[in-house]
Design an enzyme around this catalytic site. Sequence first.
Site, PDB file in Angstrom:
ATOM      1  CE  LYS A  89      -3.868   2.050   2.632  1.00  0.00           C
ATOM      2  NZ  LYS A  89      -4.690   1.958   3.860  1.00  0.00           N
ATOM      3  CB  SER A 135      -8.033   3.826   2.966  1.00  0.00           C
ATOM      4  OG  SER A 135      -7.191   3.148   3.872  1.00  0.00           O
ATOM      5  CB  SER A 140      -8.464   0.984   5.803  1.00  0.00           C
ATOM      6  OG  SER A 140      -9.126   2.224   5.826  1.00  0.00           O
TER       7      SER A 140
END
Lengths: 120, 491
Positions: B83, B158, B182
Amino acid sequence: MLALPPSIGTLRVSDSRHVKPKVKPVSLSADQVRNVARLARLGLPEDQIAEYAGELSNIVDVFAALERVNTEAVEPMAHPLDLTARLRADEPQADNQRDAFQAIAPATRDGVYLVPKVIE
Amino acid sequence: MTDSNSTTSRAPHDMSLVELLAARRTGTFTAEAIAAQFLDRIEAHDPALNGFISVCRDSALAQARLLDEAAAGDLAGLPIAHKDIFCTQGVRTSCGSRMLDNFVAPYDAHVVERLAAAGTVMLGKTNMDEFAMGSSNENSFYGPVRNPWNADCVPGGSSGGSAAAVAAGLVPAATGTDTGGSIRQPAAFCGVTGIKPTYGRVSRYGMIAFASSLDQGGCFARSAEDCAHVLQAMAGFDARDSTSVERDVPCYTDGLSGDINGLRIGLPREYFAEGLEDASRGVLDTAIAELEALGATLVEIDLPHTELAVSTYYVLAPAEASSNLARFDGVRYGYRCDNPVDLEDLYTRSRAEGFGREVQRRIMVGAYVLSAGYYDAYYLKAQKTRRLIADDFRSAFDNVDLIAAPVTQAPAFRIGEKADDPVAMYLNDVYTLPASLAGIPGMSVPAGFVDGRPVGLQLLAPWFEEGRLLNAAHAFQQATDWHTQRPAGFE
């Protein structure tokens, strides 16, 4: 399998911690939005203030749910494991990496960060 | 599970992580060939998904060749994506923001270091909601990610890029972070397995801070077994994170007995009440019945303060964010506005131009709840209700070993559907926020589909019982095949 309960209406706090609701919608004024933007050093264009005021008011209104709960005897929880920050000996840990850090800075000269002049 | 003989005729993206590692060890594929095949898939499929912000073809192939010369680490040759919230030395680390579009990290995050030491090959950095603020991946400076199961739908957020990339078979595993859901929510929306460990289990060093008392790194993969291998490499004490927990990490892979006979699983009444859509509930009922068939005992439980989670979280997380994001000032790194007239103008314009709208909203909400006159009414109050929520779990776990619940009220929604209504987006997080506030570990496990869109089963365990969580998910996946299904067009 165990039968799951049928829908029981909206989520409710179902214990005696309830106190009389004193919910009042909070509306942030344009001046309050200008003030928090100033505190947060966000340069909002004047034509967006009203829109932000509406959005922030809607968000802050959600927090009214907190007022309905009596928390008099409850300790604030700052850390999920209730641990305090670990300390270490105050000893140098790493080599000076100024050059590496300044290589990604917007503006530097002779090892210092450059900003607009603050003293005339 | 497939025996290793049959791996010879299958492509790397059709293999489990364990099979892939075995295929490299036995010489069926070199690490370079594995990396090249996944990179080719990214090149072919990612333009339609937008799951990656950066792809590191040259460095990945070079790293793989080194591993082919001298393989080292338990995950030698395993491709991975990080990420874009994790700092990667020499590689842009944008956090999904214009603010850090030009930020090439000068050091590696602990998680990146650990996974590199385990022999993983980093293929790239995945798309995400800006500064991890969002539940749909629509808040990225780099544009929304599309859900591989339905291109009109969001992948969740997210960590939407990581979840979508794993779902589409562009990478076998990816890292993520979970502050209020997330990892679990995008895992559910994309039909992959995701785990958020206990707060403090995985170091936050080099993980760009959003809400420091909630942020926790974790991972996505297709199965719980694959997640166990990745988490094993990520977890553990790091002195550079002051909230990292000094506690031994058990062997998660050894713990995968697949036996959950006698396990007591709590079903929280508040999570199966109004709000949960009927079709998703039907899928979850079937999944929970499967756990019972595997020998688990189901127990109805109460988590009475659940309804306070949204308001508690959306006070605390923005408050912490407004403080953490104060560091982005246009002086030392990141975005700087053109021609600032003075220092104040440099700060205010760099931040207004560098941050997107949702980030600015949250910074202002945070500044508001922390400002004079409101601190006690909002921030301190929310810290107290946070304890009530955590105490709910503490009491529940006196009586049960695990909790099973929905991850979301419904499967993935359409891109744009909630984009103009922050409050509707926030209310969507109601089933994932409580575990984040309590700091307990949680997973999302693929449990079925509604109209072709995946549904996730959320499993929650007491603090530091990631092993129990992974084993229950593994047992479920031994008996079901939801986690092996692939979206059309990504076979």
